[in-house]
Design an enzyme around this catalytic site. Structure first.
Site, short mmCIF file in Angstrom:
data_model
loop_
_atom_site.label_atom_id
_atom_site.label_comp_id
_atom_site.label_asym_id
_atom_site.label_seq_id
_atom_site.Cartn_x
_atom_site.Cartn_y
_atom_site.Cartn_z
N CYS A 1 -23.02 15.39 47.94
CA CYS A 1 -23.02 15.04 46.53
C CYS A 1 -23.85 13.78 46.29
CB CYS A 1 -21.59 14.84 46.03
SG CYS A 1 -21.48 14.40 44.27
N CYS B 1 -14.54 15.45 45.13
CA CYS B 1 -14.70 14.93 43.78
C CYS B 1 -14.55 15.99 42.69
CB CYS B 1 -16.05 14.24 43.66
SG CYS B 1 -17.47 15.27 44.09
#
Length: 383
Positions: A105, A212
């Site tokens: 990410c 996340c």
């Protein structure tokens, strides 16, 4: 944080709604700067059901930006996250590996897709990561003439529990050059104290846990949603005795000790046979089969420069998971023969602290200098 190096720069802050990025805005405001703030909206394919961009996150981010008179813009990276990070995660899990989507990410979204959409208009991108950077002046030759140049290193935070260099060890050199970590030199307790003193709305907000984009969604439920179930045998490694059934190899990781649900335990996951769909476990509290002292890595990603150039062997420290502990080790170049196409140079990592627990294919092995100060980069474990 080098104040002289950021004065007059256009700075974008990735504001998540958490306390760390909020204190980043405060720290920059204290220097007389007014950065632009951005909230990155990400999530899996079924956005309406699985979106992690909670109203509370937006409320917190909005309140912090308003307090310091900063612009706040929402940047939608949902599609990029699904196409790149989530698909990467699912494919690795399907192959029996143990990936880390948060690592990718940072590389693909926070310093990647965001940069393409908005970050390219800024000189620096500031985040709430617990990490530091330092510059080093080196001499280079251009057309036969010597000149000086600066390179930038990723360095560990003084807070060993919160240090996040392992999550940043796959970003590119150009991304590191634009990265700014205003709280990277602080302890978490200090960040909380600043937030309390400044009456920030999220001063007491708990740190986010887990991957996340999932929010409160159980990771196994998410895997089941996209990969389904594929039942198979659970076999005791030492005896070959079947002790039960699993619902899918992707629900288990090497070294797993909890949540197996088989009687007569404790049991430890020690091996996966992807072709036979067999999960191998070992019985006992500390089976030797769960430990390794040497393992191979491939596709080494060097952050700043290739530290193995001219060195067949080097003294290092390393991590194989997000923990405060570093392992002392030796990394040596392996033979290039036999490596699948595209996997690059193979290296052998040997722990000098003895055998370590839970080394799993697909995990990132993060490489540091022998003093675990500078992070050199990371590579994927192959065994």
């Amino acid at each position: 944080m080098n104040v002289e190096g950021i004065q007059g720069k256009r700075i974008a802050v990735l504001l998540s709604g958490g306390v760390d990025s909020a204190v980043v805005v405060h720290q920059l405001a204290e220097l007389g700067l007014k950065p632009d703030c951005f909230y990155i909206k990400i999530g899996p394919e079924e956005q309406e059901e699985w979106d992690c961009s909670s109203e509370e996150d937006m409320e917190m981010a909005t309140a912090v930006a308003r307090k310091y008179g900063c612009l706040l813009e929402v940047v939608d990276c949902h599609r990029e996250y699904w196409d790149q990070v989530t698909r990467y995660t699912m494919e690795k899990v399907r192959q029996g590996f143990t990936p880390n989507p948060d690592v990718m990410c940072n590389r693909l979204i926070k310093f990647g897709a965001f940069h393409e959409k908005r970050g390219k208009d800024y000189d620096l991108i500031a985040t709430g990561h617990y990490a530091q950077t330092e510059e080093e002046e080196i001499s280079v030759t251009v057309d036969g003439k010597w000149s000086s140049s600066k390179i930038k290193w990723l360095c560990t935070s003084p807070d060993p529990v919160k240090d996040q260099t392992d999550f940043l060890a796959q970003i590119y050199d150009w991304q590191l050059r634009k990265a700014l970590f205003p709280i990277g030199h602080m302890m978490k307790e200090e960040v909380r104290q600043i937030a309390e003193r400044e009456h920030l709305v999220n001063a007491r907000r708990k740190d986010s846990q887990g991957i996340c984009f999932l929010g409160k969604i159980n990771y196994n439920d998410y895997l089941r949603r996209y990969l389904g179930e594929q039942p198979g045998a659970v076999v005791e490694l030492e005896t070959g005795r079947q002790i039960g059934r699993h619902k899918g190899l992707w629900f288990h990781t090497i070294g797993q000790r909890h949540g197996l649900g088989f009687g007569g335990g404790p049991w430890f996951v020690v091996k996966k046979d992807m072709a036979g769909n067999i999960l191998y476990v070992s019985h006992g509290y500390d089976p030797e089969t769960a430990y390794k002292q040497e393992f191979s890595v491939h596709d080494m990603h060097w952050l700043t420069k290739d530290m193995a150039e001219g060195n067949d062997s080097m003294e290092i420290t390393f991590k194989i998971r997000h923990t405060p502990e570093f392992h002392k080790g030796i990394m040596t170049k392996g033979s290039e023969g036999g490596m699948p196409e595209g996997q690059g140079q193979r290296f052998l990592v040997k722990s000098l602290d003895g055998a370590i627990h839970g080394v799993a294919p697909g995990q990132f092995c993060v490489i540091y200098d022998k003093d675990h100060h500078r992070c050199f980069g990371s590579a994927e474990i192959t065994l």
